[in-house]
Design an enzyme around this catalytic site. Structure first.
Site, PDB file in Angstrom:
ATOM      1  N   PHE B 229      66.564  -7.671  39.306  1.00 24.35           N
ATOM      2  CA  PHE B 229      66.476  -6.546  38.611  1.00 24.35           C
ATOM      3  C   PHE B 229      67.926  -5.608  38.952  1.00 24.35           C
ATOM      4  O   PHE B 229      67.906  -4.494  39.126  1.00 24.35           O
ATOM      5  CB  PHE B 229      65.193  -5.742  39.114  1.00 24.35           C
ATOM      6  N   GLY B 459      63.296 -16.078  36.471  1.00 23.81           N
ATOM      7  CA  GLY B 459      62.133 -16.281  36.543  1.00 23.81           C
ATOM      8  C   GLY B 459      61.747 -15.887  35.029  1.00 23.81           C
ATOM      9  O   GLY B 459      60.707 -15.751  34.736  1.00 23.81           O
ATOM     10  N   ILE B 596      65.634 -13.833  18.596  1.00 22.19           N
ATOM     11  CA  ILE B 596      64.784 -14.072  19.483  1.00 22.19           C
ATOM     12  C   ILE B 596      64.639 -15.470  19.983  1.00 22.19           C
ATOM     13  O   ILE B 596      64.039 -16.375  18.924  1.00 22.19           O
ATOM     14  CB  ILE B 596      63.392 -13.223  19.414  1.00 22.19           C
ATOM     15  N   ASN B 598      63.095 -17.201  22.395  1.00 21.04           N
ATOM     16  CA  ASN B 598      61.525 -17.692  22.533  1.00 21.04           C
ATOM     17  C   ASN B 598      60.704 -16.427  22.602  1.00 21.04           C
ATOM     18  O   ASN B 598      60.850 -15.716  23.590  1.00 21.04           O
ATOM     19  CB  ASN B 598      61.691 -18.569  23.691  1.00 21.04           C
ATOM     20  N   THR B 601      58.925 -16.255  26.066  1.00 20.14           N
ATOM     21  CA  THR B 601      59.604 -15.476  27.312  1.00 20.14           C
ATOM     22  C   THR B 601      60.034 -14.048  26.984  1.00 20.14           C
ATOM     23  O   THR B 601      60.134 -13.362  27.826  1.00 20.14           O
ATOM     24  CB  THR B 601      60.631 -16.455  27.617  1.00 20.14           C
ATOM     25  N   GLY B 669      70.199 -10.141  23.825  1.00 20.28           N
ATOM     26  CA  GLY B 669      69.686  -9.644  25.175  1.00 20.28           C
ATOM     27  C   GLY B 669      68.503  -8.635  25.111  1.00 20.28           C
ATOM     28  O   GLY B 669      68.669  -7.648  24.657  1.00 20.28           O
ATOM     29  N   GLU B 672      66.953  -5.945  29.770  1.00 18.54           N
ATOM     30  CA  GLU B 672      66.855  -4.479  30.347  1.00 18.54           C
ATOM     31  C   GLU B 672      66.363  -3.547  29.245  1.00 18.54           C
ATOM     32  O   GLU B 672      65.619  -2.439  29.676  1.00 18.54           O
ATOM     33  CB  GLU B 672      68.297  -3.968  30.565  1.00 18.54           C
TER      34      GLU B 672
END
Ligand SMILES: Cc1cc2nc3c(=O)[nH]c(=O)nc-3n(C[C@H](O)[C@H](O)[C@H](O)COP(=O)(O)OP(=O)(O)OC[C@H]3O[C@@H](n4cnc5c(N)ncnc54)[C@H](O)[C@@H]3O)c2cc1C
Ligand code: SF4
Lengths: 334, 705
Positions: B229, B459, B596, B598, B601, B669, B672
């Site tokens: 993070f 992760g 996107i 996937n 995820t 992306g 965030e």
């Protein structure tokens, strides 16, 4: 943590003997509080006496014949098993609710009934050995008094300590007039009321309660309850679960028609011990069970509160929680 | 190359089984032989000088190998790129919790025990700066650039409707599940650091520079990371100190931070005071936007969260002033924290927009639609793509926005006040330089690929999306693609920070696939009418192995566009009218973030951000006692992250977006943007439920009774 000697007790008397023999020894029950405090260097026992393997974990009815009577909780009963026990759920629902409102499922599975009463305050200054704290290091001062005291006491505190007792279970037990059974090396059994057991901080905040070193809690006795039909545990906290109470209230009503023939109100998160709201109780006894009366009693109880810089909200919140718990107790099951 | 199209499908994480079976080795899981354990000890004052360290007793404690303090630590380069100082280079104390030494012992418990036997004395400094509420008035303009156009104050003076309010957000911590942890091991001059790092090459260079050794002598190994993070982006002193400890103990050393130490070792999200000004016409056209952030930084270094970032891009407004003031304090250096500035800044901006809508008696969505900018209002650049309007409209439909009662406090069910709120967010989309090597093998017609790059998977699914990208790019099933990342010996890659990871890595892998296919075509010397896949070429040309390296760069004209992900967030809250306790019953995030890779995820990323946003709105707050400058919240019993019961139904919708300008793959992306706009939506829903406008996070029960 500091090196310590570990013993696994084989009987209660042998555990008591071992405990009495060393002033720096401690009983290890679920360990959910004690081990945390040892890792933080707050508790520094030289010896741990593990009693978790002893067969003292039952919930037993004390009834003899048909007469309604009390229940005995063995000290090593797990919080979760106690809360889910049929006797407790049916006769003392507020106790069941209070236990389940505390900690998390994993912790309740480890925590014992005796350990729960003896868990130590969550005051952050107590937990940080670099901070002053009279409870941890007598004479070092109270970090919370002029510090961040949002979670602290509004009743019964002293300039030496303003901590609260963190247990939820103990709040319901206080409301139910439970008694703590303690045994010492001489084999003496004592039966302490909650008033005799817990203390206010006064000049000796290092003492959470009136047990002597060498006393072992063997059980908790619940008198027969007339509150099963109308009881409720309300807990207000910063998140929906797994947080200590800002304020909590255990309330029980015994009704004669609309009239309150008996009432119990105890509060958590407001004092160094589970706080019996005697002013509120007195006001309500004999009155009609109405929301207006609940609110008036709640107001009267909280009028005596003395808050600190960051916990002034506990007065209004306490009033609301008392009224809410009583209202929900009144409507319990309906 | 479009043929199999595994990219864009909700493939399960390819590393999932390894993780749930405990086989994935995290930093300190490596079976390094002869391991010793380090334990950091820390200052208990906020400023001053160490006058004495008495470690005589500790040295003799069982198992102790060595004790390192500023008195015997080697000279390190404090400008080597590690954040936050605390490198044991002198007796000065700059914040409470600064590392002042390490004990190395045979076991972790022995090291911790010995550390507690050490007595440290300080000469106090009465001038310790620890009280932000008091010091905020002394803040000076920050380095973070100001945006100024037109004249906000005159617009405020003459506008029909204005909002002029202050919003406050507290210190928050990253608290990844895996605390910062390292095993440092020397072999001669060569140093191996098994270390949890979001930027593999960044960790390598900052460790090398700090230790005054050549980067090629440092190897970072970090195949699995338990979250970061932002706190594992720039690395902190503990990385170099692990290496120092290993050198001085002459043994590999394991150095992991405890949860308590995570509060004052690896940065934080700073306490912000945001002053928002909005001016609008009666019809709801924005005339002015002022956004001033006052915050704190380290006593000797500056970082400010860019709280005004969303204010720069979300709405068309002719007059704007976005600026920052900062005061240096004796508190650990703040740092990037998920959605830095955007998450906290959008809370202020979007609360103010909601206040404006209420004053205008206008629907909050209509107000936003009325101020949609045709191009970036701050830079004037065209959008690479922007689908905020679609986010709002589709979200409103999916959420049932039309059923919302615009009058606050009117939607009551039993003990609960129900409310609905909306808030938008944005996050910049960027691609960074990143390399990748593809190695193809052909074993009797079975073609397999290994893709290598020094990427980091926090992760979040990096392994999986890269396998998908490579499978499509090479014409192979995913099962025949192996992804090797998390090792600085691999080709240098961008980091998993600032939402650039997926974009940069996936584009580099995609480019590498194109390159290797073209090279194979040339090698074959044949002409093709239909472009074959690399897999087909390996088979048809009977090559046993072939490899190539690609050093991918952003599109040449990427800078000509303003590229951002956008979202619209919808919250339904239930507020207990007796206790003030809040439940987020449902939350919908509608995100337009380019392609996107996937959806599974990606959804995890978004709802993970939402959960943290719920924590930001309702529960998370770290408190410092100004008398000592120490954290009063020092465990998860005091620092509240939301629990399952606080979080109701989470739904994520992605708007289809084909961005031709942001980068070749059109990926923007999503790491965030999921936390941006969340706190605003919840605060606005709470206003709608109760009529109470809370401008100070977190919104705990005491603020609602
Ligand atoms: C994160 C967290 C959250 C929590 N939240 C809550 C909450 O919301 N509400 C709540 O009520 N509680 C909460 N708890 C506390 C939990 O209920 C207590 O830790 C638990 O009840 C203690 O029981 P134990 O058996 O584990 O005690 P131990 O940790 O084993 O012992 C506690 C103390 O009691 C002594 N002791 C234990 N048994 C005996 C005995 N029979 N005779 C004499 N001495 C004895 C021990 O020596 C020790 O000093 C929380 C705990 C944690 C860690
Ligand atoms: S309130 Fe009590 S426990 Fe807390 S610091 Fe003061 S003395 Fe210690």
């Amino acid at each position: 943590m500091r090196p310590f000697k570990y013993t696994r007790a084989t009987t209660l008397p042998s555990a008591i003997k071992e405990l009495s023999g060393n002033a720096q020894s401690r009983i290890l029950a679920g360990g959910t509080n004690l081990l945390d405090l040892m890792k933080e260097d707050v508790e520094r026992p030289e010896a741990l006496i593990d009693i978790t393997h002893l067969p003292h974990s039952a919930v037993k009815s004390l009834s003899q014949g048909a007469a309604k009577s009390g229940v005995l909780l063995d000290a090593l009963g797990k919080n979760s098993e106690t809360a889910n026990h049929l006797l407790i759920r049916s006769q003392y629902p507020m106790l069941s609710q209070a236990i389940l409102a505390g900690a998390s499922a994993q912790i309740r599975n480890m925590a014992t009934n005796g350990g729960n009463l003896l868990q130590r305050t969550r005051c952050p200054y107590f937990y940080d050995v670099a901070m002053p704290c009279n409870k941890r290091t007598p004479g070092s001062g109270c970090g919370a008094l002029e510090g961040f005291n949002r979670m602290h006491a509004v009743f019964g505190w002293s300039d030496k300590c303003i901590a609260v007792h963190p247990s939820d279970m103990a709040v319901a037990l206080a409301a139910l007039d439970a008694k703590v059974l303690a045994q010492n090396e001489a084999g003496q059994q004592r039966r302490l009321t909650f008033d005799e057991f817990f203390r206010l901080p006064g000049d000796a905040p290092e003492k959470d309660n009136n047990l002597q070193h060498g006393d072992l809690i063997t059980g908790i006795e619940l008198p027969a309850s007339n509150f099963a039909d109308h009881s409720y545990y309300a807990k207000v906290r910063d998140r929906s679960s797994y947080a200590f109470a800002l304020v909590s209230v255990a309330a029980g009503l015994q009704l004669n028609g609309k009239q309150i023939s008996d009432v119990r109100v105890a509060m958590g998160g407001v004092a160094h011990k589970p706080w019996r709201a005697l002013t509120a109780e007195k006001m309500l006894k004999g009155k009609e069970a109405t929301e207006a009366n609940f609110k008036a009693a709640a107001k009267a109880e909280m009028a005596a509160a003395k808050p600190h810089e960051y916990n002034k909200f506990k007065i209004e919140l306490g009033e609301r929680a008392i009224a809410l718990a009583l209202t929900n107790a009144l409507n319990y099951g309906s | 190359m479009e043929a199999n199209q595994i990219t864009g499908t909700p493939l399960n994480r390819i590393d999932g089984l390894l993780k749930v079976t405990g086989k994935a080795a995290y930093a300190t899981d490596y079976p390094v032989k002869n391991l010793a354990y380090g334990y950091l000890f820390k200052s208990t004052v906020a400023s001053g000088t160490i006058t004495q360290i008495d470690d005589a007793v500790a040295k003799k404690a069982p198992g102790v190998i060595t004790i390192i303090t500023h008195l015997n630590a080697p000279k390190l380069n404090v400008k080597g790129g590690l954040r936050g100082g605390a490198l044991l280079q002198g007796p000065e104390i700059k914040f409470n919790g600064q590392h002042i030494g390490i004990v190395v012992a045979e076991t972790f418990e022995q090291a911790r025990y010995a550390a507690r036997l050490i007595k440290v004395q300080y000469s106090g400094d009465a001038q310790a700066k620890t009280d932000f509420e008091k010091l905020a008035t002394q803040a000076v303009p920050a380095k973070e650039p100001e945006v100024r156009r037109g004249d906000v104050d005159s617009a405020m003076a003459s506008a029909a409707v204005t909002v002029d309010e202050v919003y406050e957000t507290p210190i928050e911590h990253h608290h990844p599940m895996e605390p910062h942890a390292t095993i440092a091991s020397w072999e001669g001059d060569k140093l191996t650091l098994y270390n949890s790092s979001q930027i593999v090459n960044g960790a390598q260079t900052s460790a090398a520079k700090t230790l005054n050794i050549a980067p090629e002598n440092v190897r970072i190994i970090t195949p699995y990371i338990g979250g970061g993070f932002g706190s594992k982006g720039g690395q902190w002193a503990n990385l170099a100190l692990a290496a120092v400890a290993a050198k001085m103990a002459n043994r590999p050393v394991h150095l992991a931070l405890s949860r308590q130490q995570m509060f004052n070792s690896v940065g934080l999200r700073q306490h912000n005071i945001q002053h928002l000004k909005l001016a609008a016409t009666k019809e709801g056209k924005l005339l002015a936007l002022g956004h001033q952030t006052t915050t704190h930084t380290a006593i000797d270094d500056e970082y400010t969260e860019p709280c005004g970032d969303c204010s720069k891009v979300l709405y068309a407004v002719p007059n704007a002033l976005i600026n920052y003031k900062v005061v240096p304090m004796n508190i650990i250096m703040p740092t990037y924290t998920r959605g830095p500035g955007k998450s906290t800044g959008s809370f202020a901006l979007e609360s103010a927009m909601d206040e404006l809508a209420f004053k205008l008696q206008m629907d909050p969505i209509a107000l936003r639609l009325a101020n949609e900018p045709a191009q970036d209002p701050t830079t004037g650049k065209p959008w690479s793509s922007r689908k905020l309007v679609e986010c709002l409209k589709e979200g409103a439909k999916a959420f049932g926005w039309h059923k919302r009662n615009p009058q606050p406090g009117k939607n009551i069910q039993g003990d609960y006040l129900i409310g609905h709120g909306v808030a938008c967010g944005s996050y910049p989309a960027r691609q960074r330089d990143s390399s990748a090597v593809i190695k193809l093998t052909n074993d009797n017609g079975k073609v397999q690929a290994t893709v290598e790059l020094a990427a980091a998977d926090l992760g979040t699914g990096t392994y999986t999306i890269l396998a998908q990208t490579a499978a499509d790019g090479l014409g192979l099933p995913v099962a025949q693609v192996q992804i090797k990342i998390g090792d600085s010996d691999l080709p240098p890659a961008a980091g998993s920070v600032g939402s650039v990871g997926a974009t940069s890595y996936a584009n580099s892998v995609n480019d590498a696939c194109s390159k290797i296919t073209t090279e194979l075509m040339m090698k074959s010397g044949k002409q093709f009418f239909v472009r074959p896949t690399a897999a087909q070429l390996m088979a048809s040309e009977r090559l046993s192995s072939f490899e190539t390296r690609m050093d991918a760069k952003p599109l040449a004209d990427a800078d000509n566009y303003s590229a951002h992900s956008f979202n619209a967030n919808f919250a339904e809250v239930w507020v207990n009218r007796h206790t003030g306790m809040v439940k987020v019953k449902r939350f919908l995030a509608v995100t337009a973030a380019g392609k996107i890779l996937n959806p599974k995820t990606a959804r995890s990323q978004i709802i993970g951000g939402n959960v943290w946003g719920i924590g930001m709105a309702l529960t998370e707050e770290s408190v410092i006692d100004p008398r000592w400058g120490n954290f009063i919240t020092r465990s998860f019993a005091d620092y509240h992250v939301p629990v399952n019961l606080d979080v109701g139904n989470l739904e994520a919708i992605f708007i289809n977006e084909d961005d031709k300008h942001a980068n070749k793959l059109g990926v923007k992306g999503i790491g965030e943007v999921g936390i941006v706009g969340v706190a605003g939506a919840i605060a606005n829903a709470i206003f709608n439920a109760t009529g109470k406008r809370v401008r100070e996070l977190p919104i705990t029960p005491d603020k609602l009774i």
